[in-house]
Structure formats: C-alpha cells, structure tokens
Design a protein around this motif. Structure first.
Motif, PDB file in Angstrom:
ATOM      1  N   GLU A 223       0.802  -1.223   0.000  1.00 28.08           N
ATOM      2  CA  GLU A 223       0.000   0.000   0.000  1.00 28.08           C
ATOM      3  C   GLU A 223       0.840   1.280   0.000  1.00 28.08           C
ATOM      4  O   GLU A 223       0.366   2.308  -0.457  1.00 28.08           O
ATOM      5  N   ARG A 224       2.055   1.207   0.477  1.00 23.25           N
ATOM      6  CA  ARG A 224       2.876   2.425   0.473  1.00 23.25           C
ATOM      7  C   ARG A 224       3.171   2.912  -0.944  1.00 23.25           C
ATOM      8  O   ARG A 224       3.536   4.068  -1.137  1.00 23.25           O
ATOM      9  N   PHE A 225       3.011   2.044  -1.931  1.00 22.39           N
ATOM     10  CA  PHE A 225       3.214   2.426  -3.331  1.00 22.39           C
ATOM     11  C   PHE A 225       1.920   2.924  -3.992  1.00 22.39           C
ATOM     12  O   PHE A 225       1.940   3.333  -5.150  1.00 22.39           O
ATOM     13  N   LEU A 226       0.825   2.858  -3.266  1.00 18.31           N
ATOM     14  CA  LEU A 226      -0.466   3.313  -3.797  1.00 18.31           C
ATOM     15  C   LEU A 226      -0.736   4.743  -3.336  1.00 18.31           C
ATOM     16  O   LEU A 226      -0.340   5.121  -2.232  1.00 18.31           O
ATOM     17  N   PRO A 227      -1.448   5.524  -4.147  1.00 21.71           N
ATOM     18  CA  PRO A 227      -1.851   6.850  -3.668  1.00 21.71           C
ATOM     19  C   PRO A 227      -2.717   6.690  -2.412  1.00 21.71           C
ATOM     20  O   PRO A 227      -3.477   5.716  -2.307  1.00 21.71           O
ATOM     21  N   PRO A 228      -2.617   7.603  -1.461  1.00 19.16           N
ATOM     22  CA  PRO A 228      -3.388   7.466  -0.214  1.00 19.16           C
ATOM     23  C   PRO A 228      -4.875   7.209  -0.424  1.00 19.16           C
ATOM     24  O   PRO A 228      -5.475   6.420   0.309  1.00 19.16           O
ATOM     25  N   ARG A 229      -5.490   7.794  -1.435  1.00 16.23           N
ATOM     26  CA  ARG A 229      -6.927   7.589  -1.659  1.00 16.23           C
ATOM     27  C   ARG A 229      -7.250   6.173  -2.137  1.00 16.23           C
ATOM     28  O   ARG A 229      -8.406   5.757  -2.098  1.00 16.23           O
ATOM     29  N   ARG A 230      -6.255   5.409  -2.595  1.00 14.61           N
ATOM     30  CA  ARG A 230      -6.470   4.034  -3.072  1.00 14.61           C
ATOM     31  C   ARG A 230      -6.147   2.992  -2.000  1.00 14.61           C
ATOM     32  O   ARG A 230      -6.325   1.802  -2.230  1.00 14.61           O
ATOM     33  N   ARG A 231      -5.668   3.435  -0.837  1.00 14.28           N
ATOM     34  CA  ARG A 231      -5.329   2.503   0.236  1.00 14.28           C
ATOM     35  C   ARG A 231      -6.594   2.089   0.980  1.00 14.28           C
ATOM     36  O   ARG A 231      -7.508   2.878   1.151  1.00 14.28           O
ATOM     37  N   ALA A 232      -6.609   0.844   1.405  1.00 11.41           N
ATOM     38  CA  ALA A 232      -7.772   0.318   2.129  1.00 11.41           C
ATOM     39  C   ALA A 232      -7.758   0.777   3.584  1.00 11.41           C
ATOM     40  O   ALA A 232      -6.704   1.098   4.139  1.00 11.41           O
ATOM     41  N   LEU A 233      -8.951   0.780   4.182  1.00 11.39           N
ATOM     42  CA  LEU A 233      -9.065   1.134   5.596  1.00 11.39           C
ATOM     43  C   LEU A 233      -8.304   0.142   6.459  1.00 11.39           C
ATOM     44  O   LEU A 233      -8.187  -1.033   6.129  1.00 11.39           O
ATOM     45  N   ARG A 234      -7.839   0.616   7.577  1.00 12.86           N
ATOM     46  CA  ARG A 234      -7.155  -0.230   8.557  1.00 12.86           C
ATOM     47  C   ARG A 234      -7.948  -0.302   9.845  1.00 12.86           C
ATOM     48  O   ARG A 234      -7.426  -0.580  10.909  1.00 12.86           O
ATOM     49  N   ARG A 235      -9.241  -0.037   9.726  1.00 11.76           N
ATOM     50  CA  ARG A 235     -10.156  -0.113  10.863  1.00 11.76           C
ATOM     51  C   ARG A 235     -11.523  -0.513  10.327  1.00 11.76           C
ATOM     52  O   ARG A 235     -11.793  -0.402   9.132  1.00 11.76           O
ATOM     53  N   LEU A 236     -12.352  -0.983  11.207  1.00 15.42           N
ATOM     54  CA  LEU A 236     -13.735  -1.267  10.817  1.00 15.42           C
ATOM     55  C   LEU A 236     -14.508   0.043  10.801  1.00 15.42           C
ATOM     56  O   LEU A 236     -14.356   0.873  11.689  1.00 15.42           O
ATOM     57  N   ASP A 237     -15.310   0.217   9.767  1.00 17.15           N
ATOM     58  CA  ASP A 237     -16.134   1.408   9.638  1.00 17.15           C
ATOM     59  C   ASP A 237     -17.595   0.956   9.689  1.00 17.15           C
ATOM     60  O   ASP A 237     -18.042   0.211   8.816  1.00 17.15           O
ATOM     61  N   PRO A 238     -18.349   1.386  10.699  1.00 20.29           N
ATOM     62  CA  PRO A 238     -19.747   0.932  10.837  1.00 20.29           C
ATOM     63  C   PRO A 238     -20.599   1.158   9.586  1.00 20.29           C
ATOM     64  O   PRO A 238     -21.561   0.425   9.364  1.00 20.29           O
ATOM     65  N   ARG A 239     -20.241   2.131   8.743  1.00 22.24           N
ATOM     66  CA  ARG A 239     -21.019   2.364   7.513  1.00 22.24           C
ATOM     67  C   ARG A 239     -20.965   1.169   6.578  1.00 22.24           C
ATOM     68  O   ARG A 239     -21.854   0.991   5.747  1.00 22.24           O
ATOM     69  N   TRP A 240     -19.907   0.354   6.664  1.00 17.39           N
ATOM     70  CA  TRP A 240     -19.690  -0.699   5.678  1.00 17.39           C
ATOM     71  C   TRP A 240     -19.783  -2.109   6.257  1.00 17.39           C
ATOM     72  O   TRP A 240     -19.416  -3.060   5.583  1.00 17.39           O
ATOM     73  N   THR A 241     -20.252  -2.269   7.481  1.00 12.49           N
ATOM     74  CA  THR A 241     -20.225  -3.598   8.097  1.00 12.49           C
ATOM     75  C   THR A 241     -21.545  -4.360   7.997  1.00 12.49           C
ATOM     76  O   THR A 241     -21.710  -5.376   8.657  1.00 12.49           O
ATOM     77  N   THR A 242     -22.454  -3.883   7.169  1.00 15.51           N
ATOM     78  CA  THR A 242     -23.686  -4.641   6.930  1.00 15.51           C
ATOM     79  C   THR A 242     -23.914  -4.753   5.421  1.00 15.51           C
ATOM     80  O   THR A 242     -23.581  -3.853   4.660  1.00 15.51           O
ATOM     81  N   LEU A 243     -24.457  -5.880   5.039  1.00 12.51           N
ATOM     82  CA  LEU A 243     -24.828  -6.144   3.642  1.00 12.51           C
ATOM     83  C   LEU A 243     -26.125  -6.928   3.634  1.00 12.51           C
ATOM     84  O   LEU A 243     -26.427  -7.640   4.591  1.00 12.51           O
ATOM     85  N   ALA A 244     -26.859  -6.828   2.535  1.00 15.69           N
ATOM     86  CA  ALA A 244     -28.082  -7.612   2.344  1.00 15.69           C
ATOM     87  C   ALA A 244     -28.118  -8.099   0.898  1.00 15.69           C
ATOM     88  O   ALA A 244     -27.492  -7.506   0.012  1.00 15.69           O
ATOM     89  N   VAL A 245     -28.841  -9.164   0.675  1.00 13.32           N
ATOM     90  CA  VAL A 245     -29.021  -9.677  -0.682  1.00 13.32           C
ATOM     91  C   VAL A 245     -29.542  -8.539  -1.558  1.00 13.32           C
ATOM     92  O   VAL A 245     -30.444  -7.796  -1.159  1.00 13.32           O
ATOM     93  N   GLY A 246     -28.929  -8.378  -2.721  1.00 13.42           N
ATOM     94  CA  GLY A 246     -29.316  -7.322  -3.655  1.00 13.42           C
ATOM     95  C   GLY A 246     -28.440  -6.080  -3.580  1.00 13.42           C
ATOM     96  O   GLY A 246     -28.463  -5.265  -4.501  1.00 13.42           O
ATOM     97  N   ASP A 247     -27.677  -5.911  -2.492  1.00 23.32           N
ATOM     98  CA  ASP A 247     -26.766  -4.764  -2.410  1.00 23.32           C
ATOM     99  C   ASP A 247     -25.729  -4.842  -3.517  1.00 23.32           C
ATOM    100  O   ASP A 247     -25.236  -5.932  -3.850  1.00 23.32           O
ATOM    101  N   VAL A 248     -25.394  -3.693  -4.097  1.00 26.48           N
ATOM    102  CA  VAL A 248     -24.414  -3.621  -5.183  1.00 26.48           C
ATOM    103  C   VAL A 248     -23.155  -2.946  -4.659  1.00 26.48           C
ATOM    104  O   VAL A 248     -23.215  -1.854  -4.085  1.00 26.48           O
ATOM    105  N   ILE A 249     -22.023  -3.605  -4.874  1.00 29.11           N
ATOM    106  CA  ILE A 249     -20.725  -3.137  -4.399  1.00 29.11           C
ATOM    107  C   ILE A 249     -19.867  -2.791  -5.611  1.00 29.11           C
ATOM    108  O   ILE A 249     -19.611  -3.654  -6.462  1.00 29.11           O
ATOM    109  N   PRO A 250     -19.389  -1.557  -5.711  1.00 25.63           N
ATOM    110  CA  PRO A 250     -18.504  -1.199  -6.827  1.00 25.63           C
ATOM    111  C   PRO A 250     -17.192  -1.978  -6.772  1.00 25.63           C
ATOM    112  O   PRO A 250     -16.654  -2.227  -5.695  1.00 25.63           O
TER     113      PRO A 250
END
Length: 181
Positions: free
Chosen positions: A64-91
């Motif tokens: 990741e150090r070779f990736l631009p900061p905006r392309r690096r993945a989170l290093r923590r859990l983010d409550p906004r992204w910890t739920t999914l349901a059938v039919g959800d679309v993920i880019p």
C-alpha cells in the motif's frame, strides 16, 4: 502465526460451496484458501466492508505504500460498511464493474455475482472455524461462459492468485494484532 499461503487443499477444491449453482457449468473455477488467527466473528466484518468506495481491497503496508493514499484500504472497521443484504451492489475496480450480493449468512457465507461482458461471475467467500482462535477463509471464483479459457486460467488465475495473496496478507495485518493477548 498462520502459514502464509492461499492454496486450497485438494478436499477444499472439490467440495461444493454456496453459489456454485449460479454459474453452472463454469468454464473456469479458481479456488483459494488461507488461514487467519481470528475466529469467524472477528473476520466477518472485515470481509463485509470490502469494495471500492467502501473499505477498499486489503493489501499489506509494504504494498500500500506504493499506492496513492486515496487508493489505500481502511485499517479499521467502519460501521457504515459492516452490513450487507441480498441485492446490495458493491462497486469493483474498473470502469463500471460491480458485484451484487446473491447470498449472505453471517458470519460464514458471502456470495457475490457479477457480469463482465458476456461472462457471468460468482465469487463465494466461506469462513470455516478451525478451532476457537483460527478461521479458514475459502474463496471460489466461477466464470462462464468464457471464450478464451486458457487465457482466463493462466493470466486470470495469476491475477486472482496475486490479489488474494495480497488480500490475505493485508487481512492478517489488520486482524492478528487485535486478537493476540
């Protein structure tokens, strides 16, 4: 510490998995498997938040150090992204590629589908407890129809192996320091 490989066992390659029926028959099947030192309940939220414009796709710090900061993945859990349901679309990365949740059974099964041109794709993630502190993460990518099978098997297989190896290493970095005494 777990063994650092993404190779499935012969039994893992042949066993049926959730989502196998979505692309059946499949022209190309890619199986991967790795172990992390954490129970499925700890691994699950990290896998659920994967995706572009979500937590990203995990890689270790050395990559990741070779990736631009905006392309690096989170290093923590983010409550906004910890739920999914059938039919959800993920880019996904690429121009307009996405994954759609086809099946979900927390904290053990997550199945995505996608269409890439004329090819239907299923991506199954299965979490299997090995004991109270370790989880086997099993991934299966199925493609069909595939016009150039040999190319998909070799070049696609190499790309899949490299990205899953990176994801396994990145996931271990994120998980294992938190579960050690």
């Amino acid at each position: 510490m777990t063994e650092h490989t993404v190779r499935p066992t012969p039994a893992e390659r042949t066993e049926p998995r959730p989502g196998d029926d979505i692309v059946s028959p499949a022209d190309v099947v890619m199986d991967r498997g790795f172990t992390v030192d954490a129970p499925p309940e700890s691994v699950w939220p990290w896998l659920v938040q994967l995706g572009k414009r979500r937590a990203g796709w995990y890689f270790p710090r050395t990559v990741e150090r070779f990736l631009p900061p905006r392309r690096r993945a989170l290093r923590r859990l983010d409550p906004r992204w910890t739920t999914l349901a059938v039919g959800d679309v993920i880019p996904d990365y690429g121009r307009d590629e996405t994954f759609e949740v086809a099946a979900i059974r927390p904290p053990h099964t997550l199945v995505y589908t996608s269409r890439r041109g004329h090819t239907l794709v299923s991506w199954s993630i299965t979490l299997r407890p090995l004991d109270t502190t370790r989880t086997r993460v099993l991934l299966r990518l199925r493609l069909g129809p595939v016009k150039h099978r040999r190319l998909a098997d070799t070049l696609g297989g190499f790309f899949d192996f490299a990205t899953i190896a990176g994801m396994a290493a990145g996931l271990r970095e994120r998980l294992e320091p938190h579960v050690r005494p």
